[in-house]
Design a protein around this motif. Structure first.
Motif, mmCIF file in Angstrom:
data_model
loop_
_atom_site.group_PDB
_atom_site.id
_atom_site.type_symbol
_atom_site.label_atom_id
_atom_site.label_comp_id
_atom_site.label_asym_id
_atom_site.label_seq_id
_atom_site.Cartn_x
_atom_site.Cartn_y
_atom_site.Cartn_z
ATOM 1 N N UNK A 59 0.824 -1.200 0.000
ATOM 2 C CA UNK A 59 0.000 0.000 0.000
ATOM 3 C C UNK A 59 0.866 1.261 0.000
ATOM 4 N N UNK A 60 0.282 2.347 -0.422
ATOM 5 C CA UNK A 60 1.015 3.617 -0.471
ATOM 6 C C UNK A 60 1.171 4.189 0.930
ATOM 7 N N UNK A 61 2.335 4.771 1.185
ATOM 8 C CA UNK A 61 2.589 5.493 2.434
ATOM 9 C C UNK A 61 2.715 6.969 2.076
ATOM 10 N N UNK A 62 1.733 7.757 2.457
ATOM 11 C CA UNK A 62 1.727 9.191 2.151
ATOM 12 C C UNK A 62 2.207 9.949 3.382
ATOM 13 N N UNK A 63 3.428 10.444 3.301
ATOM 14 C CA UNK A 63 4.118 11.023 4.456
ATOM 15 C C UNK A 63 4.402 12.499 4.215
ATOM 16 N N UNK A 64 3.867 13.344 5.103
ATOM 17 C CA UNK A 64 4.103 14.788 5.042
ATOM 18 C C UNK A 64 4.928 15.188 6.264
ATOM 19 N N UNK A 65 6.243 15.419 6.105
ATOM 20 C CA UNK A 65 7.086 15.849 7.229
ATOM 21 C C UNK A 65 6.979 17.360 7.450
ATOM 22 N N UNK A 66 7.055 17.769 8.705
ATOM 23 C CA UNK A 66 6.997 19.185 9.057
ATOM 24 C C UNK A 66 8.162 19.559 9.968
ATOM 25 N N UNK A 67 8.614 20.797 9.832
ATOM 26 C CA UNK A 67 9.591 21.384 10.748
ATOM 27 C C UNK A 67 8.838 22.148 11.831
ATOM 28 N N UNK A 68 9.040 21.745 13.091
ATOM 29 C CA UNK A 68 8.381 22.431 14.187
ATOM 30 C C UNK A 68 9.236 23.542 14.762
ATOM 31 N N UNK A 69 8.628 24.389 15.576
ATOM 32 C CA UNK A 69 9.377 25.507 16.184
ATOM 33 C C UNK A 69 9.754 25.174 17.615
ATOM 34 N N UNK A 70 10.184 23.920 17.840
ATOM 35 C CA UNK A 70 10.691 23.464 19.134
ATOM 36 C C UNK A 70 11.998 22.732 18.886
ATOM 37 N N UNK A 71 12.762 22.471 19.936
ATOM 38 C CA UNK A 71 14.121 21.961 19.757
ATOM 39 C C UNK A 71 14.189 20.464 19.502
ATOM 40 N N UNK A 72 13.423 19.670 20.261
ATOM 41 C CA UNK A 72 13.604 18.223 20.148
ATOM 42 C C UNK A 72 12.286 17.487 20.331
ATOM 43 N N UNK A 73 12.224 16.332 19.664
ATOM 44 C CA UNK A 73 11.034 15.500 19.716
ATOM 45 C C UNK A 73 10.404 15.341 18.346
ATOM 46 N N UNK A 74 9.636 14.257 18.192
ATOM 47 C CA UNK A 74 8.841 14.023 16.980
ATOM 48 C C UNK A 74 7.467 13.539 17.410
ATOM 49 N N UNK A 75 6.442 14.108 16.805
ATOM 50 C CA UNK A 75 5.084 13.608 16.942
ATOM 51 C C UNK A 75 4.590 13.208 15.561
ATOM 52 N N UNK A 76 4.213 11.936 15.419
ATOM 53 C CA UNK A 76 3.668 11.423 14.158
ATOM 54 C C UNK A 76 2.198 11.095 14.363
ATOM 55 N N UNK A 77 1.348 11.678 13.527
ATOM 56 C CA UNK A 77 -0.087 11.398 13.530
ATOM 57 C C UNK A 77 -0.416 10.640 12.252
ATOM 58 N N UNK A 78 -0.994 9.439 12.405
ATOM 59 C CA UNK A 78 -1.200 8.541 11.263
ATOM 60 C C UNK A 78 -2.627 8.013 11.267
ATOM 61 N N UNK A 79 -3.160 7.722 10.080
ATOM 62 C CA UNK A 79 -4.440 7.024 10.034
ATOM 63 C C UNK A 79 -4.506 6.154 8.794
ATOM 64 N N UNK A 80 -5.329 5.118 8.885
ATOM 65 C CA UNK A 80 -5.560 4.187 7.787
ATOM 66 C C UNK A 80 -6.911 3.530 8.013
ATOM 67 N N UNK A 81 -7.461 2.961 6.964
ATOM 68 C CA UNK A 81 -8.712 2.219 7.095
ATOM 69 C C UNK A 81 -8.434 0.888 7.782
#
Length: 327
Positions: A214-236
């Motif tokens: 299946x396709x993985x549609x990934x939109x990365x963002x640069x946040x205005x904080x120093x460290x950490x990653x939050x990934x929000x994902x959904x699928x059927x």
């Protein structure tokens, strides 16, 4: 317990600094050298000021072969060059934090075979490995949000991902998109649908679910904080919330750093730790997943030490029982 003699190449950057912070306090680690051509002779604390008072180590421009493991904290594309220019004894284990050896087609160099170092995926292989390719930060966060579904054959639709990383993910060298005045009070997208970590994510998911295409549609963002990653994902998904929660709880039961939360999560819960928190919701036929990590620890240096612990038969959590900064 035997002390592990450690060398670090590329110790002046963010991942090198985080690695030093963990290893200086590791009960079984002895740091033999920290290599940096541009900082040779300088105290470590001149570059990593948070270590002032913790160590008298100085940077070196020479490499010792009298070590058990070498951490490569060099830039992407530079690990292969470093090993070509500096042959390392075969009895020295290598943990590479760059992307050079992560993909299966690139996992061999000079008779060294690299195992992909995501413990929640390859723990048993890591225990037997002599060389580790440490996963990418985005890849770690996203994979740990999806592995239980792949292991149970439940990745059967397109996966939509929006993930935001702190500025430290771009490395220590200043650039146009890391300058404080640009990053502060700002949010931006980069490499949509084309981020380099997609390849390692795909390989891991197909390792567990052979028919995954299946396709993985990934939109990365640069946040205005120093460290950490939050990934929000959904699928059927046809799974109920309770079924999905059981899958995740069962999968991560034996993995000490990854935890399913029954309450919504926020990034400060994992910053400055090697922990991963995952949270699930069900909305109609969609399964919504949030995964959070510290990009410099579980996404880089902490995971590298976790891999070292496994390779040398230590407690997986040795040196990594770190307290997060909640406020």
């Amino acid at each position: 317990m035997k002390t592990i003699r450690i060398g670090i190449a590329g110790g002046a950057g963010y991942t090198g600094g985080e690695l030093l912070s963990v290893l200086i306090n590791h009960p079984y680690a002895e740091i033999v050298f920290v290599h940096s051509n541009s900082n040779a002779g300088k105290p470590i604390s001149d570059i990593h000021s948070d270590l002032f008072g913790d160590t008298n180590l100085k940077f070196s421009d020479t490499l010792s072969q009298n070590i058990d493991v070498l951490f490569l904290c060099v830039g992407h594309g530079d690990a292969k060059k470093f090993l070509d220019a500096n042959p390392i004894n075969e009895n020295v284990k290598i943990i590479d934090l760059s992307q050079d050896f992560r993909l299966k087609n690139n996992s061999t160099q000079a008779k060294r075979n690299f195992v992909y170092g995501l413990p929640e995926l390859n723990r048993e292989s890591i225990k037997k490995a002599d060389n580790i390719a440490n996963p990418g930060c985005f890849a770690t966060c996203i994979q740990l949000g999806l592995l239980p579904l792949a292991a149970s054959g439940n990745l059967n639709s397109e996966i939509h991902i929006n993930a935001t990383t702190g500025s430290s993910g771009a490395g220590q060298s200043p650039g146009a998109t890391t300058h404080f005045t640009w990053r502060n009070n700002n949010l931006s997208i980069y490499k949509p649908f084309e981020h380099q970590h997609l390849n390692e994510i795909g390989e891991s998911l197909t390792q567990l679910q052979k028919n995954f295409n299946e396709e993985i549609s990934f939109i990365p963002q640069r946040g205005n904080f120093s460290r950490g990653i939050l990934a929000a994902m959904y699928l059927e998904s046809s799974l109920s919330l309770e079924q999905a929660q059981k899958l995740y709880s069962d999968y991560y039961e034996s993995h000490p750093f990854t935890h399913l939360s029954l309450k919504n999560i926020d990034l400060k819960q994992v910053v400055n730790t090697n922990k991963v928190l995952v949270y699930l919701e069900k909305h109609g036929n969609k399964l919504f997943i949030i995964s959070i990590i510290d990009n410099l620890l579980k996404g880089a240096s902490g995971q590298a030490v976790q891999n070292m612990n496994l390779m040398f038969g230590l407690d997986e959590m040795a040196g990594l029982k770190l307290k997060g900064i909640r406020f």
